[in-house]
Design a protein around this motif. Structure first.
Motif, short mmCIF file in Angstrom:
data_model
loop_
_atom_site.label_atom_id
_atom_site.label_comp_id
_atom_site.label_asym_id
_atom_site.label_seq_id
_atom_site.Cartn_x
_atom_site.Cartn_y
_atom_site.Cartn_z
N LYS A 41 -1.18 -8.38 -4.90
CA LYS A 41 -0.68 -9.76 -5.07
C LYS A 41 -0.85 -10.23 -6.52
O LYS A 41 0.00 -10.93 -7.06
N LYS A 42 -1.96 -9.82 -7.15
CA LYS A 42 -2.22 -10.23 -8.53
C LYS A 42 -1.29 -9.54 -9.52
O LYS A 42 -1.11 -10.01 -10.64
N ARG A 43 -0.70 -8.42 -9.09
CA ARG A 43 0.12 -7.61 -10.00
C ARG A 43 1.61 -7.90 -9.89
O ARG A 43 2.41 -7.25 -10.57
N CYS A 44 1.99 -8.83 -9.03
CA CYS A 44 3.43 -9.10 -8.91
C CYS A 44 3.72 -10.59 -8.80
O CYS A 44 2.87 -11.38 -8.38
N ASP A 45 4.92 -10.96 -9.19
CA ASP A 45 5.42 -12.34 -9.09
C ASP A 45 6.62 -12.29 -8.14
O ASP A 45 7.70 -11.83 -8.53
N ILE A 46 6.42 -12.74 -6.90
CA ILE A 46 7.47 -12.59 -5.91
C ILE A 46 8.63 -13.57 -6.10
O ILE A 46 9.60 -13.56 -5.33
N GLY A 87 -2.06 4.21 6.20
CA GLY A 87 -2.33 3.04 7.02
C GLY A 87 -1.56 1.80 6.59
O GLY A 87 -2.06 0.68 6.69
N LEU A 88 -0.31 1.99 6.11
CA LEU A 88 0.49 0.86 5.61
C LEU A 88 1.75 0.64 6.46
O LEU A 88 2.81 0.29 5.94
N ALA A 89 1.61 0.81 7.76
CA ALA A 89 2.78 0.70 8.65
C ALA A 89 3.47 -0.66 8.52
O ALA A 89 4.70 -0.75 8.60
N GLY A 90 2.71 -1.72 8.32
CA GLY A 90 3.28 -3.05 8.25
C GLY A 90 4.06 -3.34 6.98
O GLY A 90 4.81 -4.32 6.93
N LEU A 91 3.91 -2.52 5.95
CA LEU A 91 4.61 -2.75 4.69
C LEU A 91 5.96 -2.05 4.61
O LEU A 91 6.75 -2.33 3.72
N ARG A 92 6.25 -1.12 5.54
CA ARG A 92 7.53 -0.42 5.61
C ARG A 92 7.85 0.30 4.31
O ARG A 92 8.78 -0.05 3.59
N LEU A 93 7.08 1.33 4.02
CA LEU A 93 7.24 2.12 2.81
C LEU A 93 7.55 3.57 3.17
O LEU A 93 6.68 4.28 3.66
N LEU A 144 5.50 -6.67 -3.29
CA LEU A 144 4.15 -6.46 -2.80
C LEU A 144 3.97 -5.04 -2.26
O LEU A 144 2.95 -4.39 -2.53
N ALA A 145 4.97 -4.56 -1.52
CA ALA A 145 4.91 -3.21 -0.97
C ALA A 145 4.88 -2.17 -2.08
O ALA A 145 4.15 -1.18 -2.00
N ILE A 146 5.67 -2.39 -3.12
CA ILE A 146 5.70 -1.45 -4.25
C ILE A 146 4.33 -1.33 -4.89
O ILE A 146 3.81 -0.22 -5.10
N GLU A 147 3.72 -2.47 -5.20
CA GLU A 147 2.41 -2.46 -5.86
C GLU A 147 1.33 -1.88 -4.95
O GLU A 147 0.46 -1.13 -5.41
#
Length: 355
Positions: free
Chosen positions: A51-56, A217-223, A249-252
């Motif tokens: 979250k700190k690394r991106c500006d949505i 363990g990132l099933a909720g981020l859809r990556l 957010l998913a990318i970071e």
């Protein structure tokens, strides 16, 4: 509405679509092959840093490229052979929508990944299915004999829901002898005996699809992501894929997860060890037939007791997957391998039900 639109709606209404497991609030969730061995705090730290690394407020320009560069190092393949998607499901869907027609014949196993099968039905793509043996294994020669009538091969390796994986020698035999495109779905690859990602470098017909959902363990981020020859990857990523397939957010979070891949990889050994414990324990009961698995789940045939066991576990707050008839096996259940404590709770409940 015009008649053609109504006709299409009527056709689609007859399809069942992919059946998701029921959401049972507060249950011990062992029904969707998620990776709960990775601690929630680990994931919280990951998301907070991301979250700190991106500006949505901004589109994620250059974001997928950064993630692909990290995936390239993780997989040890050139970055121009790596593409990404909104979960591996979306990559499979776009492939079927753009490279297959009603004349396409896809060779796969019976059973196979249910989502892929449902999408084939959606697009009217024909499937040639090779059934599993009574012991839930596939014969490579039988599989290859059926390939003569196929335009494309899809293999989930390990297979969902059986957990079966061809030997590496057998999978190489298939890749060598089949001239058309071969999709190897390695959603559960990190829990298995091997990966064929490295074989893509010398096999232009091979497409390997993977995901962050299970191993990280990132099933909720859809990556999701794939590895393929440079030309396919370029056309898929530049023309077919959405302009922004992944959110910022998913990318970071994906980049951060890859940076912690050594830490995460130690978890795979724990899951494999627990998988063997669950298999051994279930096999101690004569009423079950338990199948070998190379994934983070175990399939077993409870025969006539499957509904009783499923419902009794649900009453105790334990949710597993009820699959019913698979081939000659009429009472199949599938349980995810969780933490040691989760698995012990499941096994104790099974003991109390069958003794």
């Amino acid at each position: 509405m015009n008649k053609e639109f109504q006709k299409k709606l009527n056709e689609l209404s007859k399809l069942s679509g992919y059946e998701k497991p029921k959401k049972i609030s507060g249950s011990l969730k062992l029904d969707s092959n998620e990776n709960f061995v990775i601690g929630k705090q680990f994931q919280s730290d990951l998301i907070n840093t991301a979250k700190k690394r991106c500006d949505i407020r901004e589109y994620p320009l250059g974001g997928t490229e950064k993630l692909i560069a990290k995936l390239s190092k993780y997989l040890k393949v050139p970055s121009n052979m790596v593409g990404v998607g909104n979960g591996s499901d979306q990559i499979l869907d776009l492939f079927l929508a753009n490279f297959c027609t009603r004349k396409t014949r896809i060779l796969t196993s019976e059973p196979t990944f249910a989502f892929f099968e449902e999408r084939c039905k959606l697009y009217g793509v024909k499937m040639i299915k090779v059934p599993f043996s009574d012991g839930m294994t596939l014969d490579v020669d039988q599989f290859l004999s059926k390939s003569k009538n196929a335009d494309l091969i899809y293999i989930d390796s390990p297979n969902n829901p059986t957990g079966f994986q061809f030997s590496k020698q057998d999978i190489q035999k298939i890749i060598k002898k089949f001239n058309g495109p071969i999709i190897i779905d390695e959603a559960y690859g990190e829990f298995s005996d091997y990966s064929v990602v490295n074989l893509v470098k010398n096999n232009d017909n091979l497409i390997v699809i993977r995901t962050f959902s299970k191993a990280f363990g990132l099933a909720g981020l859809r990556l999701g992501y794939f590895v393929a020859n440079k030309r396919f990857t370029d056309i898929f990523s530049r023309v077919i894929q959405y302009p922004y397939p992944l959110n910022s957010l998913a990318i970071e979070a994906g980049i951060l997860a890859l940076q912690k891949s050594n830490q995460v990889s130690s978890i795979f050994s724990l899951i494999k060890k627990e998988r063997e414990r669950v298999i051994k324990n279930l096999r101690s009961y004569d009423i079950f037939e338990v199948f070998d698995s190379k994934a983070n789940y175990v399939l077993f045939d409870a025969k006539g007791l499957d509904s009783r066991i499923y419902n009794a576990l649900a009453e105790q707050g334990i949710s597993i997957r009820k699959l019913g008839k698979l081939g000659k096996h009429k009472g199949c259940l599938r349980v995810t391998i969780g933490t040691k404590e989760m698995n012990s709770k499941f096994l104790l409940a099974i003991r109390d039900l069958v003794r």
